[in-house]
Structures are given as structure tokens and as C-alpha cells.
Design a protein around this motif. Structure first.
Motif, PDB file in Angstrom:
ATOM      1  N   VAL A   1       0.850  -1.188   0.000  1.00 44.17           N
ATOM      2  CA  VAL A   1       0.000   0.000   0.000  1.00 44.17           C
ATOM      3  C   VAL A   1       0.886   1.239   0.000  1.00 44.17           C
ATOM      4  N   SER A   2       0.518   2.224  -0.818  1.00 47.68           N
ATOM      5  CA  SER A   2       1.406   3.360  -1.039  1.00 47.68           C
ATOM      6  C   SER A   2       1.451   4.363   0.102  1.00 47.68           C
ATOM      7  N   ASP A   3       0.419   4.367   0.960  1.00 49.74           N
ATOM      8  CA  ASP A   3       0.462   5.327   2.050  1.00 49.74           C
ATOM      9  C   ASP A   3      -0.055   4.690   3.338  1.00 49.74           C
ATOM     10  N   SER A  42      -6.818  -1.900  11.919  1.00 43.40           N
ATOM     11  CA  SER A  42      -6.150  -2.348  13.134  1.00 43.40           C
ATOM     12  C   SER A  42      -5.636  -3.776  13.008  1.00 43.40           C
ATOM     13  N   GLY A  43      -6.209  -4.508  12.070  1.00 40.72           N
ATOM     14  CA  GLY A  43      -5.854  -5.920  11.946  1.00 40.72           C
ATOM     15  C   GLY A  43      -6.649  -6.836  12.843  1.00 40.72           C
ATOM     16  N   THR A  45       3.959  -2.074   9.873  1.00 39.37           N
ATOM     17  CA  THR A  45       5.314  -1.555   9.755  1.00 39.37           C
ATOM     18  C   THR A  45       5.805  -1.586   8.313  1.00 39.37           C
ATOM     19  N   GLU A  46       5.322  -2.553   7.550  1.00 40.83           N
ATOM     20  CA  GLU A  46       5.733  -2.677   6.154  1.00 40.83           C
ATOM     21  C   GLU A  46       4.693  -2.110   5.205  1.00 40.83           C
TER      22      GLU A  46
END
Length: 122
Positions: free
Chosen positions: A24-26, A52-53, A73-74
Motif C-alpha cells: 500500500v502506497s500510504d 487495526s488488523g 510496519t511494512e
């Protein structure tokens, strides 16, 4: 507009596992989903995860076999596919939306990436 890049597809045998990725770019708080389109069939929803996952939702056809996970984080969302079947063969696409929902109609999305091909064959 957020940019999504799918990768990680490949050719596997029935029963194998594969992980595909969506970068994802942002870092906007998007909920994310995976869709797929098999040859000659309509595009369909596969799985979704909240920003949030903590919330996930799966199509019945993949429940118990696939897992959607986001790595904040990624800035990446993964689809872990286990016990793959011949009928899982498709091009897999990811999508994003601001609100979390268990409803992800294909018609809500006008722009799609190139997707990543997953082929399950014996």
C-alpha cells in the motif's frame, strides 16, 4: 489516491501453501481486502481485514484455509493461502476502503491493479 501493488503469485500443486502480498502506497487507515477472478468467472470477494488488523472476514470458500494479515510496519497486506485447491486458480487483486465492513461489493471499486496470478494444478 492510494496505490496498491500485488505480488507473490505462482504455480503450485493442490494442498500446497502460498503467500501473496499487497503493498500500500500510504499509511492512511484503510481497511483492505483481497478479491480474485478465475478464468471465465466473475470477480469475487475473498477476504478483508480492518486497519487495526483485529477484524477479519472471509468468503465461505476460503474460510479455514486462507488468512489475511496486515503488517503496519511494512505497509503491506498478506494473504496466506493454505490447502490450495484447483478452484483457487485465479488472478488475485487487493483493494482498500476507509471504512471497515463485511460488505465488499465488486461494483464499489472502479480501479483495479494488475493483480497476481495464482495457479493450482496437478
Amino acid at each position: 489516491q492510494v496505490r496498491l501493488v500485488e505480488s507473490g503469485g505462482g504455480s503450485v500443486q493442490p494442498g500446497d501453501s502460498l503467500r501473496i502480498s499487497c503493498e500500500v502506497s500510504d499509511r492512511t487507515a484503510y481497511s483492505m481486502a483481497w478479491f480474485r477472478q478465475a478464468p471465465g468467472k466473475e470477480r469475487e470477494f475473498v477476504a478483508a481485514v480492518s486497519w487495526s488488523g483485529l477484524d477479519t472476514y472471509y468468503a465461505d470458500s476460503v474460510k479455514g484455509r486462507f488468512a489475511i494479515v496486515r503488517d503496519a510496519t511494512e505497509n503491506t497486506v498478506y494473504l496466506h493461502m493454505n490447502m490450495l485447491r484447483l478452484e483457487d486458480t485465479a488472478v488475485y487483486y487487493c483493494q482498500s476502503r476507509l471504512q471497515w465492513s463485511t460488505m465488499w461489493p465488486v461494483s464499489d471499486f472502479k480501479s483495479w491493479g494488475q493483480g497476481t496470478q495464482v495457479t493450482v494444478s496437478s
